[in-house]
Design a protein around this motif. Structure first.
Motif, short mmCIF file in Angstrom:
data_model
loop_
_atom_site.label_atom_id
_atom_site.label_comp_id
_atom_site.label_asym_id
_atom_site.label_seq_id
_atom_site.Cartn_x
_atom_site.Cartn_y
_atom_site.Cartn_z
N LEU A 1 -12.63 -10.32 7.48
CA LEU A 1 -12.27 -10.10 6.10
C LEU A 1 -12.78 -11.64 5.48
CD1 LEU A 1 -11.60 -8.91 3.37
CD2 LEU A 1 -8.99 -9.44 4.01
N LEU A 2 -12.26 -12.61 6.02
CA LEU A 2 -12.51 -13.92 5.55
C LEU A 2 -14.01 -14.29 5.49
CD1 LEU A 2 -9.58 -15.89 6.64
CD2 LEU A 2 -10.01 -15.10 4.61
N GLU B 1 0.89 -1.15 -0.04
CA GLU B 1 -0.07 0.20 -0.06
C GLU B 1 1.01 1.17 0.01
OE1 GLU B 1 -2.54 0.37 3.26
OE2 GLU B 1 -4.16 -0.20 2.24
N TYR C 1 -10.32 -18.93 -9.70
CA TYR C 1 -11.40 -18.05 -9.54
C TYR C 1 -11.11 -16.64 -9.39
CZ TYR C 1 -15.43 -15.62 -8.31
OH TYR C 1 -16.41 -14.72 -8.20
N MET D 1 -5.09 1.17 -5.34
CA MET D 1 -5.74 0.52 -4.19
C MET D 1 -5.87 -1.27 -4.34
SD MET D 1 -9.24 2.49 -2.67
CE MET D 1 -8.88 1.62 -1.13
N VAL D 2 -5.89 -1.84 -3.28
CA VAL D 2 -5.59 -3.22 -3.48
C VAL D 2 -7.03 -4.18 -3.29
CG1 VAL D 2 -4.24 -4.99 -2.51
CG2 VAL D 2 -3.43 -2.75 -2.39
N LEU D 3 -7.03 -4.80 -4.41
CA LEU D 3 -8.30 -5.97 -4.14
C LEU D 3 -7.79 -7.16 -3.60
CD1 LEU D 3 -10.20 -6.04 -7.28
CD2 LEU D 3 -11.41 -5.84 -5.30
N VAL D 4 -8.21 -7.60 -2.51
CA VAL D 4 -7.71 -8.83 -1.99
C VAL D 4 -8.65 -10.30 -2.20
CG1 VAL D 4 -6.32 -7.61 -0.09
CG2 VAL D 4 -8.60 -8.54 0.27
N GLU E 1 -20.40 -13.15 -6.02
CA GLU E 1 -19.19 -12.71 -7.15
C GLU E 1 -18.73 -11.49 -6.65
OE1 GLU E 1 -19.81 -13.15 -11.16
OE2 GLU E 1 -20.29 -15.42 -11.10
N MET E 2 -18.68 -11.16 -5.23
CA MET E 2 -17.97 -9.92 -4.93
C MET E 2 -16.58 -10.07 -4.66
SD MET E 2 -20.19 -7.35 -4.08
CE MET E 2 -21.86 -7.16 -3.94
N MET E 3 -15.89 -9.12 -4.72
CA MET E 3 -14.45 -8.80 -4.30
C MET E 3 -14.38 -7.84 -3.41
SD MET E 3 -11.80 -10.45 -7.07
CE MET E 3 -10.54 -10.84 -5.44
N VAL E 4 -13.38 -7.81 -2.65
CA VAL E 4 -12.93 -6.78 -1.54
C VAL E 4 -11.89 -5.93 -1.63
CG1 VAL E 4 -12.81 -6.44 0.98
CG2 VAL E 4 -13.88 -8.49 0.25
N LEU E 5 -11.97 -4.77 -1.74
CA LEU E 5 -11.12 -3.72 -1.71
C LEU E 5 -10.55 -3.25 -0.74
CD1 LEU E 5 -11.92 -1.02 -4.70
CD2 LEU E 5 -9.54 -1.89 -4.39
N VAL E 6 -9.31 -3.38 -0.05
CA VAL E 6 -9.14 -2.97 1.24
C VAL E 6 -8.23 -1.76 1.23
CG1 VAL E 6 -9.31 -5.26 2.13
CG2 VAL E 6 -7.13 -4.54 1.33
N GLY E 7 -8.23 -1.05 2.48
CA GLY E 7 -7.64 0.02 2.89
C GLY E 7 -7.35 0.24 4.37
N LEU F 1 -12.71 4.80 -2.74
CA LEU F 1 -13.63 3.48 -2.94
C LEU F 1 -15.00 3.92 -3.56
CD1 LEU F 1 -13.40 1.86 0.60
CD2 LEU F 1 -12.54 0.94 -1.74
N ARG G 1 -11.85 -7.53 -13.50
CA ARG G 1 -11.95 -6.15 -12.84
C ARG G 1 -10.75 -5.04 -13.37
NH1 ARG G 1 -14.80 -9.40 -9.60
NH2 ARG G 1 -16.35 -8.48 -8.31
N SER H 1 -18.87 -13.95 -1.79
CA SER H 1 -18.53 -14.56 -3.00
C SER H 1 -19.65 -15.12 -3.58
CB SER H 1 -17.43 -15.52 -2.65
OG SER H 1 -17.73 -16.55 -1.70
N PHE I 1 -19.95 -5.10 -8.23
CA PHE I 1 -19.78 -6.16 -7.47
C PHE I 1 -18.54 -6.34 -6.81
CE2 PHE I 1 -22.67 -7.24 -10.85
CZ PHE I 1 -23.83 -7.82 -10.22
N THR I 2 -17.96 -5.16 -6.41
CA THR I 2 -16.91 -5.02 -5.39
C THR I 2 -17.33 -4.27 -4.23
OG1 THR I 2 -15.57 -4.75 -7.46
CG2 THR I 2 -14.54 -4.17 -5.50
N GLU J 1 -15.90 -12.26 3.05
CA GLU J 1 -15.41 -12.90 1.68
C GLU J 1 -16.38 -14.07 1.42
OE1 GLU J 1 -11.76 -14.52 1.40
OE2 GLU J 1 -10.82 -12.91 -0.21
N ARG K 1 -7.09 -19.62 0.33
CA ARG K 1 -7.09 -20.72 1.39
C ARG K 1 -6.63 -22.16 0.92
NH1 ARG K 1 -13.09 -18.59 3.48
NH2 ARG K 1 -12.54 -16.62 2.99
#
Lengths: 334, 334
Positions: free
Chosen positions: B86-87, A90, A114, A99-102, B97-103, B119, A122, B94, B68-69, B90, A106
């Protein structure tokens, strides 16, 4: 403030109105296109800043071909290794407004594939792949149209860009510190023989210690229990040592506890070093541990910078970060 | 695999070619629009799956108005609390079909405002705000055009949607467990008086213990050292206790160590409970700790689901997750 779904973000029409120009002029000023007087351009930018106008990143992404977003996938659910790397990345990326998509894979290959496809969909500018160990991993299987940097966990393909930690150098720094304190009979107690970091740390320590190394490095779990057991093992197998160099902080904490419980003082009788500088272990240890800071934040920063370089068409080299020694009471007393 | 910047992602033209249809037909089939025979639609979708076609999420976002973010901001640099949340989020997201942008805001208001604007500019569908403590925080200052859910760290505004942990219930579960084991003189040792979770855990424990509580709950640091000191304090101030209910795992580990070092067995003479189920502490403790799992993953899941509900126009209620007891040797022997 209550969540207000009707609140709208600032639009370019608001900026144009405040600056007293047309929407077209405002757009040109903000995008640094067209022919405008400097004074007009500045007035529009001031208005945009005043209103907190950020534009529409999606529309900007489509026109520029970049989204200023980086993807990061990890196998480290626990987060102890990933978070410092993420913070470092960051730091490196925010200069470019990234910005970071995480995504946490697992350790599941299907999930990893996926996530990678989803990141590409994206439009991320690049991807950082990280994990929880220094053991090399196969390169990602999905062909990607964006650059990838591996951090902490390197790719087995030497043509990939992998940022790693120099575990041998970190252990050598701990060894040199113990030698500098006058310790002459030093044992090495570390983690599993199949873990690259355990093997590298033992190798680096042995090379720096030379004939001050007592016996061969002994391998076991990354745990306090193994640290305690190792003290008993050393007591049975060799004459007294005056220092124990440990492969991680948990082992070192166990070594300190067992030494104290069997009547020896740390560092008076035996100096002890850890590795990781994991505060919940290193600071809670009695005494607090001299240890090696892995500098995961720096690893994240160089991974982020390498990704920016790849995005810009450069060719960054794979690099190993040199950890740094943190001196506390387990080697130098209170 | 080497990083290959020339590899391109699969395009809709590839899908159309494989399915033997026009691009227009392929587009209609993939977007479930237009009038097509079921067989044609299925053939196109099969081709898309075979090729790993994911479409262009950015273009889809512009046409659908959704990306979808989800954005997630946190003040918990250390990651111990954030990652499980966060997990969990997720997991919940999911499905869509979402993803997570973090800060990571690093407790900096300016940085927080910057991240929130960024964001929004990226068109996230919603934002999860989390942190490292249960102490309420002011609502975010930036007016946002998307819904927000607070997780772990609630908003001070009761009209916001805040998902929290029921600390009183978790401590009550530990108290009930100790009473069920026949313990009758139970002390409570917890964290700082200004930490909401310490106060709530003491309150929940005291209520469940009734007249089995010895003295008032004692407050100190969230540390092993405080746990060790507290044993000495209890020895001076009250007649012998047969159990100590602790506000976190670090305190409990310190209590176990000091009891053992002063000649008492755990749980034979004194049973001890922790709180957090933080493995590096709870499992390394001698003996391993009976403790309370905060269920941060469940907290993340309900926060994610609440956000999806808000995005869909629903009105989810603020909810407190009930933690669960984990029984180990510090209360029931080996």
């Amino acid at each position: 403030m209550a969540v207000d779904h009707t609140t709208r973000s600032v639009r370019i029409t608001d900026v144009a109105a405040l600056a007293g120009v047309s929407i077209g002029t405002a757009s040109k000023a903000l995008n640094d296109t067209g022919q405008l007087r400097d004074e007009t351009r500045r007035r529009v930018k001031d208005a945009a800043e005043k209103l907190g106008f950020v534009g529409d990143a999606r529309a900007r992404a489509l026109s520029s071909g970049r989204t200023f977003t980086v993807g990061m996938i990890t196998t480290d659910s626990f987060g102890r290794f990933t978070m410092p790397v993420l913070l470092g990345a960051e730091d490196a990326l925010s200069a470019g407004e990234m910005m970071v998509l995480v995504g946490d894979t697992r350790d599941d290959h299907v999930r990893e594939a996926y996530y990678l496809r989803s990141l590409v969909a994206r439009g991320v500018d690049g991807i950082i792949v990280t994990g929880r160990s220094a053991d090399a991993r196969p390169p990602i299987e999905v062909p990607l149209p964006v650059p990838v940097v591996y951090a902490l966990t390197p790719s087995t393909d030497p043509s990939d860009v992998s940022m790693t930690l120099d575990d041998a150098a970190g252990a050598a720094a701990a060894a040199t510190h113990l030698l500098g304190l006058g310790r002459r009979r030093i044992a090495v107690v570390t983690g599993p023989e199949n873990a690259r970091s355990a093997v590298e740390r033992a190798r680096g320590a042995a090379a720096a210690l030379g004939d001050r190394l007592v016996g061969a490095p002994v391998h076991g779990e990354w745990s306090e229990r193994w640290g305690r057991q190792a003290v008993d093992l050393l007591d049975r197998s060799s004459s007294a040592v005056d220092a124990v160099l440990c492969g991680n902080d948990q082992i070192a904490r166990g070594v300190c506890d067992r030494l104290r419980e069997t009547g020896r003082s740390v560092p008076g009788d035996v100096a002890v070093t850890g590795y990781d500088d994991w505060d919940v272990v290193a600071l809670a240890s009695r005494p607090p541990l001299t240890t090696v800071d892995m500098r995961l934040d720096e690893l994240g920063r160089i991974a982020g910078r390498a990704l920016l370089e790849l995005v810009a068409g450069g060719r960054p080299a794979s690099t190993a970060v040199t950890p740094s020694l943190v001196v506390r009471e387990s080697t130098v007393g209170a």
